[in-house]
Design a protein around this motif. Structure first.
Motif, PDB file in Angstrom:
ATOM      1  N   LEU A  11      -0.108   3.817 -14.133  1.00  0.00           N
ATOM      2  CA  LEU A  11      -1.008   4.078 -13.221  1.00  0.00           C
ATOM      3  C   LEU A  11      -2.272   3.277 -12.853  1.00  0.00           C
ATOM      4  O   LEU A  11      -2.829   3.140 -11.789  1.00  0.00           O
ATOM      5  CB  LEU A  11      -1.871   5.401 -13.304  1.00  0.00           C
ATOM      6  N   VAL A  12      -2.931   2.652 -13.810  1.00  0.00           N
ATOM      7  CA  VAL A  12      -3.690   1.798 -13.545  1.00  0.00           C
ATOM      8  C   VAL A  12      -3.286   0.732 -12.403  1.00  0.00           C
ATOM      9  O   VAL A  12      -4.175  -0.496 -12.563  1.00  0.00           O
ATOM     10  CB  VAL A  12      -4.239   1.040 -15.386  1.00  0.00           C
ATOM     11  N   GLU A  13      -1.954  -0.196 -13.555  1.00  0.00           N
ATOM     12  CA  GLU A  13      -1.580  -1.032 -12.643  1.00  0.00           C
ATOM     13  C   GLU A  13      -2.089  -0.689 -10.964  1.00  0.00           C
ATOM     14  O   GLU A  13      -2.438  -1.493 -10.267  1.00  0.00           O
ATOM     15  CB  GLU A  13      -0.167  -0.965 -12.982  1.00  0.00           C
ATOM     16  N   ALA A  14      -1.038  -0.255 -10.586  1.00  0.00           N
ATOM     17  CA  ALA A  14      -1.936   0.503  -9.735  1.00  0.00           C
ATOM     18  C   ALA A  14      -2.910   0.852  -9.033  1.00  0.00           C
ATOM     19  O   ALA A  14      -2.888  -0.161  -7.833  1.00  0.00           O
ATOM     20  CB  ALA A  14      -0.468   1.686  -8.801  1.00  0.00           C
ATOM     21  N   ASP A  15      -3.626   1.553  -9.452  1.00  0.00           N
ATOM     22  CA  ASP A  15      -5.240   2.214  -9.622  1.00  0.00           C
ATOM     23  C   ASP A  15      -6.387   0.210  -8.915  1.00  0.00           C
ATOM     24  O   ASP A  15      -6.546  -0.104  -8.153  1.00  0.00           O
ATOM     25  CB  ASP A  15      -6.060   2.547  -9.887  1.00  0.00           C
ATOM     26  N   ILE A  16      -5.279  -1.019 -10.105  1.00  0.00           N
ATOM     27  CA  ILE A  16      -5.744  -2.216 -10.355  1.00  0.00           C
ATOM     28  C   ILE A  16      -5.301  -2.809  -8.762  1.00  0.00           C
ATOM     29  O   ILE A  16      -6.353  -3.276  -7.949  1.00  0.00           O
ATOM     30  CB  ILE A  16      -5.598  -3.497 -11.319  1.00  0.00           C
ATOM     31  N   LYS A  17      -4.409  -2.934  -8.244  1.00  0.00           N
ATOM     32  CA  LYS A  17      -3.996  -3.370  -6.861  1.00  0.00           C
ATOM     33  C   LYS A  17      -4.170  -2.754  -5.298  1.00  0.00           C
ATOM     34  O   LYS A  17      -4.408  -3.632  -4.996  1.00  0.00           O
ATOM     35  CB  LYS A  17      -2.169  -3.100  -6.857  1.00  0.00           C
ATOM     36  N   THR A  18      -5.031  -1.872  -5.772  1.00  0.00           N
ATOM     37  CA  THR A  18      -5.191  -1.261  -4.900  1.00  0.00           C
ATOM     38  C   THR A  18      -6.906  -1.314  -4.415  1.00  0.00           C
ATOM     39  O   THR A  18      -7.475  -1.874  -3.422  1.00  0.00           O
ATOM     40  CB  THR A  18      -5.489   0.784  -4.964  1.00  0.00           C
ATOM     41  N   THR A  19      -7.191  -1.516  -5.750  1.00  0.00           N
ATOM     42  CA  THR A  19      -8.871  -2.401  -5.556  1.00  0.00           C
ATOM     43  C   THR A  19      -8.769  -3.186  -5.340  1.00  0.00           C
ATOM     44  O   THR A  19      -9.633  -4.155  -4.509  1.00  0.00           O
ATOM     45  CB  THR A  19     -10.014  -2.522  -7.010  1.00  0.00           C
ATOM     46  N   VAL A  20      -8.355  -4.161  -5.354  1.00  0.00           N
ATOM     47  CA  VAL A  20      -7.679  -5.685  -5.444  1.00  0.00           C
ATOM     48  C   VAL A  20      -7.558  -5.628  -3.940  1.00  0.00           C
ATOM     49  O   VAL A  20      -7.944  -6.561  -3.058  1.00  0.00           O
ATOM     50  CB  VAL A  20      -7.387  -6.254  -6.045  1.00  0.00           C
ATOM     51  N   TYR A  21      -6.866  -4.460  -3.097  1.00  0.00           N
ATOM     52  CA  TYR A  21      -6.268  -4.297  -1.669  1.00  0.00           C
ATOM     53  C   TYR A  21      -7.247  -4.448  -1.247  1.00  0.00           C
ATOM     54  O   TYR A  21      -7.528  -5.000   0.001  1.00  0.00           O
ATOM     55  CB  TYR A  21      -5.107  -4.179  -1.495  1.00  0.00           C
ATOM     56  N   ASN A  22      -8.054  -4.134  -1.568  1.00  0.00           N
ATOM     57  CA  ASN A  22      -9.354  -2.533  -0.495  1.00  0.00           C
ATOM     58  C   ASN A  22     -10.610  -3.986  -0.386  1.00  0.00           C
ATOM     59  O   ASN A  22     -10.875  -3.575   0.268  1.00  0.00           O
ATOM     60  CB  ASN A  22     -10.016  -1.691  -1.349  1.00  0.00           C
TER      61      ASN A  22
ATOM     62  N   SER B 132       1.042  -1.000  -0.025  1.00  0.00           N
ATOM     63  CA  SER B 132      -0.202   0.312   0.066  1.00  0.00           C
ATOM     64  C   SER B 132       0.616   1.186   0.024  1.00  0.00           C
ATOM     65  O   SER B 132       0.033   2.423  -0.495  1.00  0.00           O
ATOM     66  CB  SER B 132      -0.924   0.139   0.978  1.00  0.00           C
ATOM     67  N   ILE B 133       1.849   1.196   0.451  1.00  0.00           N
ATOM     68  CA  ILE B 133       3.116   2.328   0.871  1.00  0.00           C
ATOM     69  C   ILE B 133       2.899   2.267  -0.005  1.00  0.00           C
ATOM     70  O   ILE B 133       3.564   3.402  -0.674  1.00  0.00           O
ATOM     71  CB  ILE B 133       4.107   2.124   1.854  1.00  0.00           C
ATOM     72  N   GLU B 134       3.948   1.465  -1.441  1.00  0.00           N
ATOM     73  CA  GLU B 134       4.707   1.554  -2.456  1.00  0.00           C
ATOM     74  C   GLU B 134       3.334   1.986  -3.288  1.00  0.00           C
ATOM     75  O   GLU B 134       3.812   3.260  -4.183  1.00  0.00           O
ATOM     76  CB  GLU B 134       4.624   0.325  -2.758  1.00  0.00           C
ATOM     77  N   LEU B 135       1.966   2.323  -3.158  1.00  0.00           N
ATOM     78  CA  LEU B 135       1.943   2.317  -4.339  1.00  0.00           C
ATOM     79  C   LEU B 135       1.172   3.634  -4.203  1.00  0.00           C
ATOM     80  O   LEU B 135       1.004   4.061  -5.399  1.00  0.00           O
ATOM     81  CB  LEU B 135      -0.089   1.450  -4.164  1.00  0.00           C
ATOM     82  N   GLY B 136       1.144   3.728  -3.202  1.00  0.00           N
ATOM     83  CA  GLY B 136       0.865   5.409  -2.623  1.00  0.00           C
ATOM     84  C   GLY B 136       2.072   6.238  -3.786  1.00  0.00           C
ATOM     85  O   GLY B 136       1.398   7.516  -4.107  1.00  0.00           O
TER      86      GLY B 136
END
Ligand SMILES: Nc1ncnc2c1ncn2[C@@H]1O[C@H](COP(=O)(O)OP(=O)(O)OP(=O)(O)O)[C@@H](O)[C@H]1O
Length: 577
Positions: free
Chosen positions: A253-264, A205-209
C-alpha cells in the motif's frame, strides 16, 4: 479521455434529479470561476504595459482613461494605482473563488454522505445472506471509501477538470489574440511532453487504484483478526505471522501511495521543464532576431505570465484525470445506486399478529452454491407460550433452522406462517418487533449496562423502572449492584468486563426490555461454571410464564429439562423427542 466520458455518463445516471439540478448550478459557478480567473490574469496586463512600453499613455486609450479619471500627474502614480487595482481584483476573485469552492465541495461531499447511507440501506435490504457471505471490510470499504472517492475523485475531479478546460481555452484564446507566435511555441513545447507523460501514467494509475482497492480490505481484515483474536493469536504463537501479513499489505500500500504522490506531483515538473525549454528557445532566437533586449524581455514577460497560469491549470487537470483513472473500480461498487436512483419504492409494511403459532410448512433449505440441502420437506408448529429446545449434533442444521424461524433466511421451498400470515418482506418489520434474539456471542457495544439493555435508545428515553425489572428477571441485579457505577458501569468493547454467562443474560434482559413475544436463544457452548449455568437456566425458566415463547438451541441437558418439547435436528429431518 474515454474515462472522462464514462465518468460523466455514470454521474448523470446515478444522480437523483434534485442533485442534477444542483449540478447545473455547480457548472454555472465553475463558468463564473473561469471568467474570474481570466479577469485576474487580464488585470496583470495593464501593469506590464505601463512598465514595459514607452509612451503608453499615447498608444493605450484605456490606460489614458484611468490616468485622467484619477487626475494623475505622472506614470509612476499610474503604476502604483494599477498595482492597487490589481490587488483588489485578485482579492475579490479569490474570495468569490473560495465561496464557489465551498459550494461545490459541499455539493460533492454531501453526495458522498447520501450515497453512503443509500448503499448501507441497499446492503441491509440484501439481508442476512449478504452479510454472511461478504467480508465486513469490503462492506466498510464500499460504504465509506468508494462513496468518498466517488465524490472527491469522480464528481469533484470531473468538475475541476472541466473548469480547467474552460480556463485553459479562454487563456489560449486570448494569447492567440495577443501574440499567435507565443501560442504556437507553447503548444509545441508543452503538449508533446504532457501527452507522453499522460500515456505513461494512465495505465499505472488504473493499476494503482486496483491495488489499493484490493489491499485496503485485506489489511483491515488482517488487522481486525489480530486484534479480536488476540488470545488465540498469542497462544498459537501466530503473532509474527499476522504482523508479517500486515507488513506485506502495508508495504504494497505504501508503495502504491508513494507512486500516486509522485504521479500527482510530476506534471508540475514536466511542464516546468517544457516551459524552460520554451524560454531557452525564445532567448536563443530572440537575441539574434529581435531588435532589442527590451523586446526580448517583453516577450519573456508575456510568456512567463501565460505559463504561470497554464502550469497549475494543466497540473490540476492531470491530478483530476489521475484520480479518475485510479477510481475506476468504483463504477462496479456503486452500480446498484443507479437502479436505486430510478425506483426507490419503499417496501409496503403490514402488521402481523402472533396469538397462536409459528408454522413451517413443507420447508426445504439449501445454501446458495451448495449441493446438499440442510433440510427437505420439514414441518414444524410452535405454539405460543411453548419452550422449545433444539438439539442435535454439530453441523446438523440447528442454527440454519433458527435463522429460518427468525426470518433471516427464506426457505428455498415451502412456507413459513406466523399465525396464518405468510412471513414475507411486508411483514418482516412487524415480526422483528415481536422477537428477541440472544446469540452465543451477544452483540454488545462499548457502553454502559443500561445502554446495552435499552439498545439504541437515547439515555433520556430509557425507562429506569423497566430496566431494573428486566435485569432482575435475567438474574443480573445482584451482580450489577456490586459494581461501583451500577447500571452505568461501562462494560468495555464486546463486553470484555463480563463473563460469557453475564453477556448472555444481558442479551436476555435486552430481549425482555423490548417486550419480545418470542425469544430465540442460542445457548453458549463455552464451558460455563455450574453457578453461571444454573443462573442462565433459572433466568430462562422463570421467564416461561405461558405467554412468552422461547426457542433454544440447547447444548446442555439441564436446559432441556424444562423445555416443553425437544426437537432433534438431524440428517433425517426434525424428530420430536
Ligand atoms: N453460509 C453457509 N453456506 C453454505 N453452507 C453453510 C452455511 N452456513 C452453514 N452451512 C452448512 O449448513 C449445515 C448446517 O449448519 P448449521 O450452522 O445450521 O449447523 P448447527 O447444527 O447449528 O451446528 P453447530 O451446533 O456446530 O453450531 C452445515 O453443514 C454447514 O456447513
Amino acid at each position: 479521455m474515454k474515462i472522462l466520458y464514462k465518468t460523466i455518463r455514470f454521474i448523470l445516471e446515478i444522480l437523483p434529479s434534485k442533485d442534477k439540478r444542483k449540478l447545473i448550478i455547480v457548472a454555472c459557478l465553475l463558468f463564473l470561476n473561469s471568467i474570474l480567473e481570466l479577469i485576474g490574469l487580464g488585470a496583470l496586463l495593464p501593469v506590464f504595459s505601463v512598465l514595459l512600453e514607452d509612451n503608453v499613455l499615447e498608444t493605450n486609450s484605456f490606460l489614458k482613461g484611468i490616468y485622467d479619471i484619477f487626475h494623475l500627474t505622472d506614470e509612476n502614480q499610474l503604476i502604483v494605482l494599477l498595482s492597487v487595482l490589481l490587488l483588489i481584483v485578485i482579492l475579490l476573485k479569490n474570495v468569490v473563488g473560495l465561496l464557489i469552492i465551498k459550494y461545490n465541495s459541499t455539493f460533492a461531499l454531501s453526495l458522498s454522505k447520501d450515497f453512503a447511507l443509500k448503499l448501507h440501506e441497499i446492503y441491509y435490504r440484501k439481508g442476512f445472506s449478504f452479510f454472511k457471505t461478504t467480508n465486513s471490510n469490503v462492506v466498510v470499504r464500499n460504504i465509506r471509501t468508494a462513496t468518498a472517492q466517488f465524490s472527491q475523485f469522480q464528481v469533484l475531479g470531473t468538475l475541476n477538470f472541466l473548469n480547467e478546460i474552460i480556463v485553459l481555452s479562454f487563456i489560449v484564446f486570448f494569447i492567440a489574440l495577443y501574440n499567435f507566435q507565443i501560442l504556437l511555441l507553447l503548444i509545441v513545447t508543452v503538449i508533446p511532453p504532457f501527452l507522453i507523460f499522460y500515456t505513461w501514467v494512465r495505465k499505472k494509475s488504473i493499476e494503482l487504484g486496483t491495488v489499493s482497492n484490493k489491499l485496503t480490505p485485506i489489511l483491515g481484515k488482517n488487522m481486525f483478526q489480530s486484534i479480536f483474536g488476540f488470545v488465540d493469536v498469542k497462544i498459537m504463537g501466530a503473532e509474527h505471522d499476522f504482523r508479517n501479513k500486515i507488513k506485506d499489505n502495508l508495504e504494497e500500500l505504501v508503495e502504491a501511495d508513494i507512486k500516486t504522490t509522485v504521479y500527482n506531483l510530476a506534471p508540475t515538473r514536466v511542464i516546468e521543464t517544457s516551459l524552460m525549454l520554451a524560454i531557452a528557445i525564445i532567448i536563443s532566437f530572440g537575441v539574434y532576431l529581435l531588435p532589442s533586449k527590451i523586446e526580448l524581455l517583453k516577450l519573456l514577460g508575456l510568456f512567463a505570465v501565460a505559463g504561470y497560469r497554464i502550469m497549475p491549470s494543466i497540473n490540476r487537470m492531470m491530478i483530476a484525470i489521475n484520480g479518475l483513472n485510479r477510481s475506476h473500480w468504483i463504477f462496479d461498487v456503486l452500480e446498484p445506486l443507479k437502479k436505486e436512483s430510478k425506483i426507490i419504492e419503499p417496501i409496503k409494511e403490514d402488521r402481523i399478529t402472533f396469538n397462536n403459532h409459528l408454522k413451517l410448512e413443507d420447508v426445504s433449505f439449501i445454501y446458495p452454491g451448495s449441493d446438499t440441502p440442510v433440510f427437505e420437506h420439514v414441518n414444524l408448529t410452535i405454539k405460543k407460550g411453548e419452550v422449545i429446545g433444539l438439539m442435535g449434533p454439530s453441523g446438523a442444521g440447528k442454527t440454519t433452522l433458527m435463522n429460518i424461524l427468525l426470518g433471516f433466511l427464506t426457505p428455498t421451498e415451502g412456507k413459513y406462517f406466523i399465525d396464518n400470515t405468510l412471513l414475507d418482506e411486508t411483514h418482516i418489520k412487524s415480526f422483528y418487533n415481536k422477537i428477541g434474539y440472544v446469540q452465543q456471542q451477544v452483540y454488545l457495544i462499548d457502553g454502559t449496562i443500561a445502554e446495552n439493555v435499552a439498545f439504541g435508545c437515547k439515555h433520556e428515553e430509557v425507562n429506569q423502572v423497566k430496566l431494573l425489572d428486566v435485569l432482575k428477571k435475567a438474574n443480573l441485579l445482584d451482580m450489577i449492584n456490586s459494581l461501583p457505577a451500577g447500571i452505568n458501569e461501562i462494560i468495555g468493547e464486546n463486553g470484555t468486563k463480563l463473563s460469557g454467562g453475564q453477556k448472555q443474560r444481558l442479551g436476555i434482559a435486552r430481549a425482555l426490555y423490548f417486550e419480545s413475544d418470542i425469544i430465540f436463544l442460542d445457548e453458549a457452548t463455552s464451558a460455563l461454571d455450574s453457578k453461571t449455568e444454573k443462573d442462565i437456566t433459572d433466568s430462562i425458566q422463570s421467564l416461561s410464564d405461558g405467554e412468552l415463547t422461547i426457542v433454544i438451541i440447547a447444548h446442555r441437558m439441564s436446559t432441556l429439562a424444562y423445555c416443553d418439547r425437544i426437537i432433534e435436528v438431524s440428517e433425517k429431518g426434525l424428530i420430536l423427542k
